[in-house]
Write a protein that holds these residues in place. Structure first.
Motif, PDB file in Angstrom:
ATOM      1  N   ASN A  61     -14.574  10.247   9.480  1.00  0.00           N
ATOM      2  CA  ASN A  61     -13.204   9.911   9.874  1.00  0.00           C
ATOM      3  C   ASN A  61     -12.226  10.670   8.820  1.00  0.00           C
ATOM      4  OD1 ASN A  61     -13.047   8.500  12.360  1.00  0.00           O
ATOM      5  ND2 ASN A  61     -14.341   7.072  11.408  1.00  0.00           N
ATOM      6  N   ASP A  62     -13.084  11.194   7.700  1.00  0.00           N
ATOM      7  CA  ASP A  62     -12.350  11.795   6.436  1.00  0.00           C
ATOM      8  C   ASP A  62     -10.984  11.179   6.196  1.00  0.00           C
ATOM      9  OD1 ASP A  62     -11.616  13.860   4.832  1.00  0.00           O
ATOM     10  OD2 ASP A  62     -10.940  15.095   6.341  1.00  0.00           O
ATOM     11  N   TYR A  63     -11.003   9.890   5.868  1.00  0.00           N
ATOM     12  CA  TYR A  63      -9.764   9.119   5.466  1.00  0.00           C
ATOM     13  C   TYR A  63      -9.145   9.563   4.327  1.00  0.00           C
ATOM     14  CZ  TYR A  63     -11.613   5.777   9.008  1.00  0.00           C
ATOM     15  OH  TYR A  63     -11.976   5.062  10.021  1.00  0.00           O
ATOM     16  N   GLN A  64      -9.916  10.410   3.566  1.00  0.00           N
ATOM     17  CA  GLN A  64      -9.387  11.037   2.054  1.00  0.00           C
ATOM     18  C   GLN A  64      -8.393  11.907   2.464  1.00  0.00           C
ATOM     19  OE1 GLN A  64      -9.935   9.783  -0.713  1.00  0.00           O
ATOM     20  NE2 GLN A  64      -9.844  11.266  -2.205  1.00  0.00           N
ATOM     21  N   SER A  65      -8.337  12.515   3.392  1.00  0.00           N
ATOM     22  CA  SER A  65      -7.299  13.515   3.694  1.00  0.00           C
ATOM     23  C   SER A  65      -6.317  13.037   4.680  1.00  0.00           C
ATOM     24  CB  SER A  65      -8.047  14.820   4.229  1.00  0.00           C
ATOM     25  OG  SER A  65      -8.344  14.747   5.608  1.00  0.00           O
ATOM     26  N   MET A  66      -6.282  11.625   5.442  1.00  0.00           N
ATOM     27  CA  MET A  66      -5.542  11.146   6.408  1.00  0.00           C
ATOM     28  C   MET A  66      -4.242  10.839   5.911  1.00  0.00           C
ATOM     29  SD  MET A  66      -6.465   8.211   8.997  1.00  0.00           S
ATOM     30  CE  MET A  66      -5.371   7.673  10.033  1.00  0.00           C
ATOM     31  N   ASP A  67      -3.044  11.014   6.584  1.00  0.00           N
ATOM     32  CA  ASP A  67      -1.673  10.611   5.834  1.00  0.00           C
ATOM     33  C   ASP A  67      -2.028   9.104   5.541  1.00  0.00           C
ATOM     34  OD1 ASP A  67       1.280  10.998   5.832  1.00  0.00           O
ATOM     35  OD2 ASP A  67       1.043   9.394   7.296  1.00  0.00           O
ATOM     36  N   ILE A  68      -1.435   8.725   4.437  1.00  0.00           N
ATOM     37  CA  ILE A  68      -1.513   7.338   4.154  1.00  0.00           C
ATOM     38  C   ILE A  68      -0.833   6.386   4.956  1.00  0.00           C
ATOM     39  CG2 ILE A  68       0.521   7.408   2.337  1.00  0.00           C
ATOM     40  CD1 ILE A  68      -2.828   5.251   2.303  1.00  0.00           C
ATOM     41  N   ASN A  69       0.425   6.673   5.393  1.00  0.00           N
ATOM     42  CA  ASN A  69       1.186   5.926   6.276  1.00  0.00           C
ATOM     43  C   ASN A  69       0.506   5.732   7.563  1.00  0.00           C
ATOM     44  OD1 ASN A  69       3.480   5.337   4.486  1.00  0.00           O
ATOM     45  ND2 ASN A  69       4.035   7.552   4.792  1.00  0.00           N
TER      46      ASN A  69
ATOM     47  N   PHE B 231       0.797  -1.244   0.039  1.00  0.00           N
ATOM     48  CA  PHE B 231      -0.101  -0.283   0.040  1.00  0.00           C
ATOM     49  C   PHE B 231       0.805   1.387  -0.003  1.00  0.00           C
ATOM     50  CE2 PHE B 231      -3.749  -2.313   2.112  1.00  0.00           C
ATOM     51  CZ  PHE B 231      -4.267  -2.783   0.908  1.00  0.00           C
ATOM     52  N   PRO B 232       1.869   1.347   0.739  1.00  0.00           N
ATOM     53  CA  PRO B 232       2.841   2.632   0.915  1.00  0.00           C
ATOM     54  C   PRO B 232       3.443   3.078  -0.517  1.00  0.00           C
ATOM     55  CG  PRO B 232       3.028   1.327   2.922  1.00  0.00           C
ATOM     56  CD  PRO B 232       2.420   0.296   1.902  1.00  0.00           C
ATOM     57  N   VAL B 233       3.425   2.047  -1.327  1.00  0.00           N
ATOM     58  CA  VAL B 233       4.100   2.339  -2.544  1.00  0.00           C
ATOM     59  C   VAL B 233       3.208   2.886  -3.681  1.00  0.00           C
ATOM     60  CG1 VAL B 233       6.126   0.693  -2.338  1.00  0.00           C
ATOM     61  CG2 VAL B 233       4.121  -0.155  -3.694  1.00  0.00           C
ATOM     62  N   LEU B 234       1.901   2.761  -3.577  1.00  0.00           N
ATOM     63  CA  LEU B 234       1.068   3.101  -4.325  1.00  0.00           C
ATOM     64  C   LEU B 234       0.884   4.916  -4.433  1.00  0.00           C
ATOM     65  CD1 LEU B 234      -1.993   0.960  -3.590  1.00  0.00           C
ATOM     66  CD2 LEU B 234      -0.735   0.918  -5.385  1.00  0.00           C
ATOM     67  N   ASN B 235       0.956   5.249  -5.473  1.00  0.00           N
ATOM     68  CA  ASN B 235       0.962   6.739  -5.826  1.00  0.00           C
ATOM     69  C   ASN B 235      -0.432   7.406  -5.256  1.00  0.00           C
ATOM     70  OD1 ASN B 235      -0.006   9.089  -7.404  1.00  0.00           O
ATOM     71  ND2 ASN B 235       1.858   8.744  -8.436  1.00  0.00           N
ATOM     72  N   ASN B 236      -0.039   8.449  -4.661  1.00  0.00           N
ATOM     73  CA  ASN B 236      -1.104   9.303  -4.211  1.00  0.00           C
ATOM     74  C   ASN B 236      -2.360   9.596  -4.910  1.00  0.00           C
ATOM     75  OD1 ASN B 236      -1.167   9.574  -1.207  1.00  0.00           O
ATOM     76  ND2 ASN B 236      -0.831  11.633  -1.222  1.00  0.00           N
ATOM     77  N   GLU B 237      -2.043   9.883  -6.035  1.00  0.00           N
ATOM     78  CA  GLU B 237      -2.956  10.083  -7.092  1.00  0.00           C
ATOM     79  C   GLU B 237      -3.884   9.082  -7.358  1.00  0.00           C
ATOM     80  OE1 GLU B 237      -2.011  11.778 -10.865  1.00  0.00           O
ATOM     81  OE2 GLU B 237      -0.819  13.567  -9.891  1.00  0.00           O
TER      82      GLU B 237
END
Length: 146
Positions: free
Chosen positions: A79-87, A19-25
């Motif tokens: 929970n606004d997961y869309q704006s949460m830091d992915i890590n 998951f962490p290697v997925l592009n943020n876009e």
């Protein structure tokens, strides 16, 4: 139950580093009326939270256990997961699920047979609920990976 636990651990171990290697876009891409991949991961956090409570509560709650549904859409939005830091989101998902694995490994056969009454009055047992949780997790992880 052993096979479900092995599958569960495999899903967690393969994806905590994927998951962490997925592009943020890619993670944040939205289609109207659908969750982004990041929001799907957030939904899996909500699912883990609720199921962790269920899997532990059933041990001391009045029997048969009354399954309480939750509003999945509202929780993802609140929970606004869309704006949460992915890590942070990945860590939360991983740690909650590692705890669920520990619970699943510690459950004896008698507890797996405990009855659960769903909101529509269908009766299942804990083994079904735990196995279904792993299937649900796999389904949504595959959505994130597609």
């Amino acid at each position: 139950m052993h096979d479900a636990i092995l599958k569960f651990e495999k899903i967690l171990n393969e994806n905590v580093s994927y998951f962490p290697v997925l592009n943020n876009e890619i993670l944040e891409a939205k289609v109207p009326g659908k969750w982004s991949k990041k929001e799907i991961l957030g939904h899996l956090v909500d699912s883990a939270l609720h199921n962790l409570v269920r899997f532990t509560e059933i041990n001391y709650a009045e029997k048969p256990y009354q399954h309480r549904p939750y509003n999945q859409i509202d929780l993802v939005n609140l929970n606004d997961y869309q704006s949460m830091d992915i890590n942070e989101l990945i860590q939360l998902w991983f740690v909650l699920n590692k705890q669920i694995v520990r619970i699943m490994k510690s459950v004896d056969d008698e507890v797996l047979d405990y009855k659960i009454v769903l909101s529509d009055k269908t009766v299942i047992d804990l083994k079904f609920l735990m196995t279904d949780y792993v299937e649900h997790l796999e389904h949504h992880v595959n959505q994130i990976k597609s």
